[in-house]
Design an enzyme around this catalytic site. Structure first.
Site, PDB file in Angstrom:
ATOM      1  N   HIS A  53      48.868  38.953  72.590  1.00 38.58           N
ATOM      2  CA  HIS A  53      49.733  39.511  71.547  1.00 38.58           C
ATOM      3  C   HIS A  53      49.920  38.536  70.379  1.00 38.58           C
ATOM      4  CE1 HIS A  53      50.695  42.714  74.311  1.00 38.58           C
ATOM      5  NE2 HIS A  53      51.070  41.839  75.214  1.00 38.58           N
ATOM      6  N   MET A  54      50.255  37.328  70.703  1.00 37.48           N
ATOM      7  CA  MET A  54      50.544  36.388  69.633  1.00 37.48           C
ATOM      8  C   MET A  54      49.288  35.953  68.892  1.00 37.48           C
ATOM      9  SD  MET A  54      53.736  36.439  69.571  1.00 37.48           S
ATOM     10  CE  MET A  54      54.331  35.106  68.553  1.00 37.48           C
TER      11      MET A  54
END
Length: 782
Positions: A735-736
């Site tokens: 996600h990051m």
């Protein structure tokens, strides 16, 4: 206590110099170099007498090292390690005087009793490092050896290089990872016999013959040994037996053996942590890794492993069973013989290349069709893993599967519709807590949230693989790929825009359910602690709109030719649109199902508080146990008290369990070398900035944010003009990583726990993503 015997006279620590002087008369497993020391007061009163005393030593004409030996160093509770200066490579009287003055000037407390230590500089080291008698961060009963090769004996303590770490339990030290370290266990035992059972650490150097030199011994500041006894040994043995059983044949997962990892699939280290509390683990399993993960893949055309849990709870440590994972990523159309051959090859490749544990789908398994797949298949044929016929069958299966994913009536489109329906579904809170409502929330989250999200995540991986293959073929540059993926209209981009344009109330209405630890009841939601996450007083400026990716006519022609030559349907515009939609849909799906996930945690806390339990208490409960509390308040209170007590005791043992990121054999639970972090670098930018330890509450504005495991709940850091991002865990498709890519923030994702801790203490970092370099760029932290 391990290795400790009563001594007639208990050893007492002094200053660094005093301790070494006493050790030189006692220790037999290592050498203490000759030394001379004196106080600041003695130097100021009569420096000539001090110099004459040093000059009288037979070693004084050699190259010297002048070291600090302050009264505030090497004390129980505070080591002040590295706070004061050491001056190496000192030769001659003039250099010696300058070095002594520099060391004295580094003492910042003005105490005339502080000492200066002078020794010959050791020049025969082939390795050096620091050894702890207990695991420093949690007090677990492991010996921990941090070392690096080479003649420079300061590399481990300075944090300026890659450091290797060896963990072992007493009785399991015979397999030293390097011959020159073979004497370390004996030295640890001897020192423990001398100083007693309290935690300590020492600095050492080793010669090619394995002879050891002792530079320093000190109490291990801040370490408190946890209660161990036989319970820790029982847990280790139970985990070893569990690993042994998992390495037996276990249909429908294919292959003769497995390997366990904390990152290969669904990234538990990133999503719930390395040592999560029972509620987080059990909730993650219930919503995703028990069955949803496999059901979703079966819907996308992969082998069905619905009855096989993906996550293995190893004494409270969450691991992924990679044999199950790899089996679930084989197209369902392939026969068992070919499928087994693939799975066994994938498992063997991971065992031989543990640094790929967070990159298995990009570097090991073949899970979708892309434009360089045939090159990968050719390598497997050349290596006799596949026959030409096998290769053709796998290519055909992956082409059909991938075409189905991208089809207008395929599973990706269906999952996107499901998530949009979920977005329109309001959450209604009943007046009172009930396990039935909690169960309803969980069922809704699974069926209409995590199940379609799992499919959207699979489609995003397919999209990313296709883009990577276009880069490999030079159809797109790396910058083009970043621009294409970054142009997706993702949640994080919208969050930043909304933060600048919406009122506080409106913003929290839309995003208030998010929390940094999505499965952690102790992690406050945005709307529970908004001022912790956001600066509402500062001027809020919307980021410039993301520029759409505009392919050149030449790139469009090249993609069109590739689609035809690879027998893939559609046109270049359709393909690029799918890529953008898939990347955006994955983040959108997470935003929507996390509404229900966050509500589950809210309900758990409400129910617990009604019975007199805190959120901290509830974090030790398991989710299935909470669903079974159907009795009276009194009955439920008694039952929950026992659940929490059991969970708390079990987690205390979990905190004492150390294991590698990739676990292939039972014996690794008693001794292993931690894998060095192989970071995933995002963008091609470079930044030098102070670090901000977000978990410690530091403001990441104009800083490099360091976060052990950053999931989308940390989106708020991007409203703080964050300069860079560094995480201990996470993969290239995490996600990051996606958020950093889309926002053009240089990042190092998944550097590993050891490297992360070094960076967290660095003060200022240089993060050069294009050159794949992370290095300390300023004064560190104590």
């Amino acid at each position: 206590m391990r290795g400790y015997r009563n001594t007639a006279v208990r050893f007492e620590y002094g200053t660094k110099a005093e301790t070494l002087t006493r050790m030189s008369e006692l220790v037999r497993s290592a050498t203490v170099l000759p030394l001379e020391f004196f106080s600041v007061d003695e130097w100021r009163v009569n420096p000539e007498a001090v110099l004459a005393e040093i000059a009288s030593r037979p070693w004084s004409d050699a190259t010297l090292i002048v070291r600090s030996s302050a009264l505030s160093e090497d004390r129980t509770g505070s080591s002040n390690a590295g706070r004061y200066l050491s001056c190496p490579n000192v030769l001659g009287r003039e250099e010696l005087v300058r070095a002594i003055i520099r060391v004295i000037d580094s003492f910042d407390d003005g105490n005339p009793g502080n000492q200066v230590l002078v020794q010959p500089q050791f020049a025969e080291a082939v390795a050096s490092g620091v050894v702890s008698s207990y695991e420093p961060s949690c007090g677990a009963p492991y010996r921990v050896v941090n070392w690096t090769g080479g003649a420079d004996t300061t590399e481990v303590t300075s944090g300026g290089t890659e450091v290797s770490t060896w963990y072992y339990l007493d009785g399991n030290s015979e397999k030293a990872p390097a011959d020159c370290l073979s004497g370390i266990p004996g030295l640890v035992t001897e020192l423990e016999n001398l100083v007693g059972p309290d935690p300590f650490e020492f600095e050492f150097a080793a010669t090619a013959s394995g002879a050891l030199v002792l530079f320093q011994v000190r109490p291990l500041a801040g370490a408190r040994p946890i209660p161990q006894g036989e319970r820790h040994g029982q847990l280790v043995r139970a985990c070893q037996y569990q690993v042994q059983l998992l390495n037996q044949v276990r249909p429908p997962a294919l292959g003769a053996r497995t390997v366990l990892g904390i990152m290969p699939d669904w990234n538990p280290a990133e999503m719930i942590g390395v040592r999560p509390r029972p509620l987080a683990t059990s909730l993650y399993r219930a919503l995703i890794t028990d069955s949803v993960w496999a059901e979703s893949r079966a819907r996308y055309g992969y082998r069905d492993l619905t009855d096989v849990p993906l996550l293995v709870d190893l004494g409270g440590l969450p691991y992924i069973d990679t044999r199950a994972s790899f089996t679930s990523l084989v197209p369902a159309s392939l026969d068992d013989v070919l499928a087994r051959r693939l799975v066994e090859h994938y498992v063997d490749t991971l065992r031989a290349n543990p640094h790929l544990h967070d990159k298995v789908e990009f570097s090991i398994a073949l899970t979708c069709y892309h434009f360089t797949l045939q090159d990968q298949l050719r390598k497997l044929v050349d290596a006799d893993v596949l026959t030409p016929n096998d290769s053709a069958l796998l290519e055909k299966s992956l082409r059909e599967l991938t075409t189905g994913v991208m089809a207008d009536d395929g599973p990706f489109a269906a999952d996107l519709r499901a998530v949009r329906l979920l977005a329109a579904t309001p959450i209604v809170r009943p007046a009172d807590y009930s396990p039935a409502h909690l169960g309803h929330l969980a069922a809704a989250c699974r069926r209409r949230g995590t199940l379609p999200f799992s499919g959207l995540a699979r489609a995003a991986f397919v999209a990313t693989s296709i883009v990577r293959s276009l880069v490999d073929l030079d159809v797109l540059s790396s910058d083009d790929a970043d621009a294409l993926l970054g142009s997706a209209n993702t949640v994080s981009a919208q969050l930043l825009t909304d933060f600048a344009s919406l009122s506080r109330h409106e913003f929290l209405e839309r995003y208030g359910h998010l929390r940094p630890g999505s499965y952690d009841i102790l992690s406050p939601r945005y709307d529970e602690a908004p001022d912790v996450y956001f600066d509402w007083s500062a001027a809020r400026t919307a980021p410039p709109p993301t520029a759409p990716f505009e392919p050149t006519n030449e790139q469009l022609r090249a993609i069109s030719e590739l689609l035809v030559s690879h027998s893939l349907p559609g046109n270049p515009e359709n393909l690029l649109t799918f890529v953008q939609h898939a990347v955006a849909a994955r983040e959108y799906g997470k935003l929507q199902f996390s509404r229900f996930l966050s509500e589950i945690l809210w309900e758990v806390r409400r129910g617990g508080e009604h019975l007199g339990f805190s959120a901290d208490d509830l974090s030790y409960a398991t989710f299935p146990a909470l669903l079974e509390l159907h009795g009276t308040d009194g009955e439920n209170r008694r039952r929950l008290t026992e659940i929490v007590r059991t969970g708390r005791e079990r987690h205390e043992l979990t905190e004492a369990l150390c294991a590698p990121a990739l676990l292939a054999a039972p014996e690794q639970l008693t001794g292993f070398v931690a894998a060095s972090g192989a970071a995933n670098f995002i963008t091609h930018s470079r930044v030098i900035a102070p670090i901000a330890d977000v978990a410690a509450g530091e403001d990441p504005t104009d800083a490099i944010a360091v976060i052990a495991a950053a999931d989308p709940g940390y989106d708020w850091i991007f409203t703080k003009r964050v300069k860079g991002l560094l995480t201990a865990f996470g993969g290239a498709n995490s996600h990051m990583a996606i958020r950093a890519l889309e926002l053009g923030v240089p990042a190092a994702i998944g550097v590993g726990q050891e490297r992360f801790e070094q960076c967290r203490r660095a003060g200022v970092l240089e993060l050069d993503a294009g050159n794949r370099v992370i290095r300390a760029a300023g004064a560190g932290r104590s």
